[in-house]
Design a protein around this motif. Structure first.
Motif, PDB file in Angstrom:
ATOM      1  N   MET A  64       0.831  -1.207   0.000  1.00  0.00           N
ATOM      2  CA  MET A  64       0.000   0.000   0.000  1.00  0.00           C
ATOM      3  C   MET A  64       0.867   1.259   0.000  1.00  0.00           C
ATOM      4  O   MET A  64       0.465   2.286  -0.537  1.00  0.00           O
ATOM      5  N   SER A  65       2.061   1.185   0.563  1.00  0.00           N
ATOM      6  CA  SER A  65       2.982   2.316   0.538  1.00  0.00           C
ATOM      7  C   SER A  65       3.379   2.640  -0.901  1.00  0.00           C
ATOM      8  O   SER A  65       3.434   3.811  -1.294  1.00  0.00           O
ATOM      9  N   ARG A  66       3.618   1.603  -1.696  1.00  0.00           N
ATOM     10  CA  ARG A  66       3.939   1.814  -3.120  1.00  0.00           C
ATOM     11  C   ARG A  66       2.735   2.410  -3.859  1.00  0.00           C
ATOM     12  O   ARG A  66       2.886   3.318  -4.678  1.00  0.00           O
ATOM     13  N   GLU A  67       1.544   1.886  -3.565  1.00  0.00           N
ATOM     14  CA  GLU A  67       0.322   2.414  -4.187  1.00  0.00           C
ATOM     15  C   GLU A  67       0.125   3.882  -3.812  1.00  0.00           C
ATOM     16  O   GLU A  67      -0.235   4.707  -4.650  1.00  0.00           O
ATOM     17  N   ALA A  68       0.366   4.199  -2.540  1.00  0.00           N
ATOM     18  CA  ALA A  68       0.195   5.571  -2.050  1.00  0.00           C
ATOM     19  C   ALA A  68       1.123   6.533  -2.791  1.00  0.00           C
ATOM     20  O   ALA A  68       0.712   7.629  -3.180  1.00  0.00           O
ATOM     21  N   GLU A  69       2.361   6.097  -2.987  1.00  0.00           N
ATOM     22  CA  GLU A  69       3.331   6.936  -3.686  1.00  0.00           C
ATOM     23  C   GLU A  69       2.870   7.231  -5.108  1.00  0.00           C
ATOM     24  O   GLU A  69       2.952   8.372  -5.576  1.00  0.00           O
ATOM     25  N   GLU A  70       2.361   6.210  -5.788  1.00  0.00           N
ATOM     26  CA  GLU A  70       1.860   6.389  -7.155  1.00  0.00           C
ATOM     27  C   GLU A  70       0.677   7.351  -7.204  1.00  0.00           C
ATOM     28  O   GLU A  70       0.541   8.117  -8.157  1.00  0.00           O
ATOM     29  N   MET A  71      -0.189   7.296  -6.173  1.00  0.00           N
ATOM     30  CA  MET A  71      -1.385   8.150  -6.154  1.00  0.00           C
ATOM     31  C   MET A  71      -1.116   9.523  -5.549  1.00  0.00           C
ATOM     32  O   MET A  71      -1.961  10.404  -5.638  1.00  0.00           O
ATOM     33  N   GLY A  72       0.019   9.704  -4.895  1.00  0.00           N
ATOM     34  CA  GLY A  72       0.330  10.980  -4.255  1.00  0.00           C
ATOM     35  C   GLY A  72      -0.467  11.206  -2.980  1.00  0.00           C
ATOM     36  O   GLY A  72      -0.842  12.336  -2.673  1.00  0.00           O
TER      37      GLY A  72
END
Length: 89
Positions: A64-72
């Motif tokens: 989810m940390s990777r997903e969060a980074e992609e979504m800002g």
């Protein structure tokens, strides 16, 4: 086991869709959800059920940390028992 997921960031199309699609792909059920927009900021809190999940809570945090980074956005995940203990008066 239940966990609390919080998502905070600038409002944009697709945040709920991306998070819920990711959770569904890992057999994580959303037990409760609330979201609002505060001064242009997206704020969401979810209670999720990890009993049938195919990943651990630690793997979930990393993914989810990777997903969060992609979504800002910022995504935090906490065991419900820890969350409840922290917020008890």
């Amino acid at each position: 086991m239940n966990a609390i997921i919080t998502v905070v960031g600038s409002d944009k199309v697709g945040i709920i869709a991306k998070v819920s699609t990711f959770l569904a792909a890992h057999k994580i059920n959303i037990a409760d959800i609330t979201q609002t927009i505060l001064s242009g900021n997206f704020v969401m809190m979810m209670m999720v059920d990890l009993d049938s999940a195919d990943i651990s809570i630690d793997e979930l945090r990393k993914s989810m940390s990777r997903e969060a980074e992609e979504m800002g956005v910022e995504i935090n995940i906490m065991n419900e028992k820890v969350f409840s203990a922290m917020h008890r008066i």
